[in-house]
Write an enzyme that holds these catalytic residues in place. Structure first.
Site, mmCIF file in Angstrom:
data_model
loop_
_atom_site.group_PDB
_atom_site.id
_atom_site.type_symbol
_atom_site.label_atom_id
_atom_site.label_comp_id
_atom_site.label_asym_id
_atom_site.label_seq_id
_atom_site.Cartn_x
_atom_site.Cartn_y
_atom_site.Cartn_z
ATOM 1 C CG HIS A 41 8.879 -0.900 0.143
ATOM 2 N ND1 HIS A 41 8.656 -1.726 -0.936
ATOM 3 C CD2 HIS A 41 9.724 0.064 -0.310
ATOM 4 C CE1 HIS A 41 9.339 -1.294 -1.975
ATOM 5 N NE2 HIS A 41 10.006 -0.198 -1.633
ATOM 6 C CD GLU A 42 10.416 3.499 1.184
ATOM 7 O OE1 GLU A 42 11.635 3.389 0.953
ATOM 8 O OE2 GLU A 42 9.567 3.601 0.286
ATOM 9 C CG HIS B 249 14.543 0.359 0.089
ATOM 10 N ND1 HIS B 249 14.904 -0.545 -0.886
ATOM 11 C CD2 HIS B 249 13.384 0.930 -0.349
ATOM 12 C CE1 HIS B 249 14.010 -0.520 -1.863
ATOM 13 N NE2 HIS B 249 13.072 0.362 -1.568
HETATM 14 N N1 ARG Z 1 8.242 4.712 -2.604
HETATM 15 C C1 ARG Z 1 8.316 3.336 -2.233
HETATM 16 C C2 ARG Z 1 9.712 2.926 -2.728
HETATM 17 O O1 ARG Z 1 10.060 3.032 -3.858
HETATM 18 C C3 ARG Z 1 7.124 2.585 -2.733
HETATM 19 C C4 ARG Z 1 6.747 1.265 -2.068
HETATM 20 C C5 ARG Z 1 5.565 1.266 -1.106
HETATM 21 N N2 ARG Z 1 4.563 0.253 -1.419
HETATM 22 C C6 ARG Z 1 3.498 -0.028 -0.635
HETATM 23 N N3 ARG Z 1 2.652 -0.977 -0.938
HETATM 24 N N4 ARG Z 1 3.293 0.627 0.467
HETATM 25 O O2 ARG Z 1 10.627 2.638 -1.998
HETATM 26 ZN ZN ZN Z 2 11.387 0.892 -2.646
#
Ligand code: ARG
Ligand code: ZN
Ligand code: CA
Length: 342
Positions: A244-245, A248
């Site tokens: 996920h990161e 970004h």
């Molecule tokens: N802190 C992360 C973000 O906002 C949360 C997403 C992670 N989710 C997961 N299923 N591992 O960017």
């Molecule tokens: Zn996120």
């Protein structure tokens, strides 16, 4: 490399939050907190906030005092997202469509920060599993249904650095600026991935490609050490916090960016979504006048790791665009467009 660090400067972690209390923004964006409820941690945080936020106005946290670090640990306002989009469009203008292709090898430097007693010591093997998980996810090999996309991106481990320091490990957020300027390696094409203890409410955070030019040393992804595959973080230890990161880091917004309001997450083939998903609410449809059910299985949502299986081809294309604009191409082209430098 193994070093022991002394106390460093404290970066301010100031929260400015709309629709709810300061902590709500952090918990809701970071997901699980210490006391999970049946409804899930994010859901309970949202209830505590009282008044539900209007669409696209979820509780948010921003960090106005630290340029280049704005979105970390929080959610973007519609204006912040629009500003990133504007920089992307500008940077793409001089590029031709054939220049837009994902790299077959993104070099990854993993920085393991651990406590002096060994807490948070992530093994080499677990780091390799994480890289493998990234390759499986970005190769589209987690999805089982018809929706599956090979984004083309692949990741190669180039180095693991190890630092034992109690302050850096337990209070990474307070010291993030110092830590990253000490440890960061490579250029815009190198993924610096840090692991540490981020506290109970935060799984990870990332910088955006548009921020690279202004602050190269702060570029990278930070994840809680126990979110790596087999790391023991309840519901979140299949390694998809990094998946996920890194999304970004390659320019993607959350699938619920801007809620049900145009332009959503700036990706055409991800359905609109009013708010983050928690758990695995398969079949949920929070934007009734918009086409499609919520993309709860998308890596850019907040679902449990086991529920996240896919990126869409629109997201793959958008990541390739960010790569070409800010991380891939000729460094001269970057200077010429002045992307993210303003
Ligand atoms: N802190 C992360 C973000 O906002 C949360 C997403 C992670 N989710 C997961 N299923 N591992 O960017
Ligand atoms: Zn996120
Ligand atoms: Ca969309």
């Amino acid at each position: 490399m193994m070093g022991r660090r002394l106390r460093a400067n404290t970066a301010l972690w100031s929260g400015l939050v709309m629709c709810g209390a300061a902590l709500t923004g952090l918990v809701a964006s970071g997901l699980p907190n210490t006391a999970p409820t049946a409804a899930g941690p994010a859901a309970s945080a949202r209830q505590d906030a009282g008044e539900p936020c209007p669409p696209g106005m979820e509780a948010r946290l921003s960090d106005p005092g630290l340029p280049g670090l704005v979105p970390e640990g929080g959610e973007l306002t519609p204006d912040q997202a629009a500003a990133y989009e504007e920089k992307l469009r500008k940077a793409l203008e001089p590029l031709r469509s054939q220049d837009i292709a994902p790299p077959r090898e993104v070099p990854v430097v993993v920085h393991v920060i651990q406590a002096e007693d060994g807490e948070g010591r992530v093994s080499d093997e677990r780091v390799r599993d994480q890289i493998e998980t990234l390759n499986t996810a970005y190769g589209g090999r987690f999805a089982t249904g018809p929706q599956t996309t090979d984004t083309g991106f692949r990741f190669t481990l180039s180095e693991i650095t190890r630092t034992a320091d109690d302050t850096w490990f337990h209070r990474f957020n307070d010291h993030r600026t110092t830590i990253r300027s000490h440890l960061h390696q490579g250029g815009p094409e190198t993924l610096n991935l840090y692991t540490a203890d981020l506290g109970p409410g935060l799984l990870g955070f990332s910088s955006f490609p548009q921020d690279y030019a202004a602050d190269p040393e702060q570029d990278g992804v930070v994840v809680a050490h126990d979110t790596l595959p087999g790391g023991g973080r309840e519901r979140f230890d299949l390694g998809h916090t990094a998946t996920h990161e890194v999304g970004h880091w390659l320019g993607l917004f959350h699938t619920f960016q801007n809620g049900c309001t145009t332009p959503g997450d700036y990706v055409d083939d991800t359905p609109y979504e009013r708010e983050a998903a928690t758990g695995c609410p398969e079949g949920r449809d929070t934007c009734r006048t918009r086409r499609g059910r919520d993309p709860v299985d998308n890596f850019m949502n907040y679902s449990d790791d086991a529920c996240m299986t896919t990126f869409t081809s629109g997201q793959a294309e958008r990541m390739a665009q960010h790569w070409a604009a800010f991380r891939g191409g000729d460094p001269r082209a970057l200077t010429m467009t002045g992307a993210a430098a303003e």
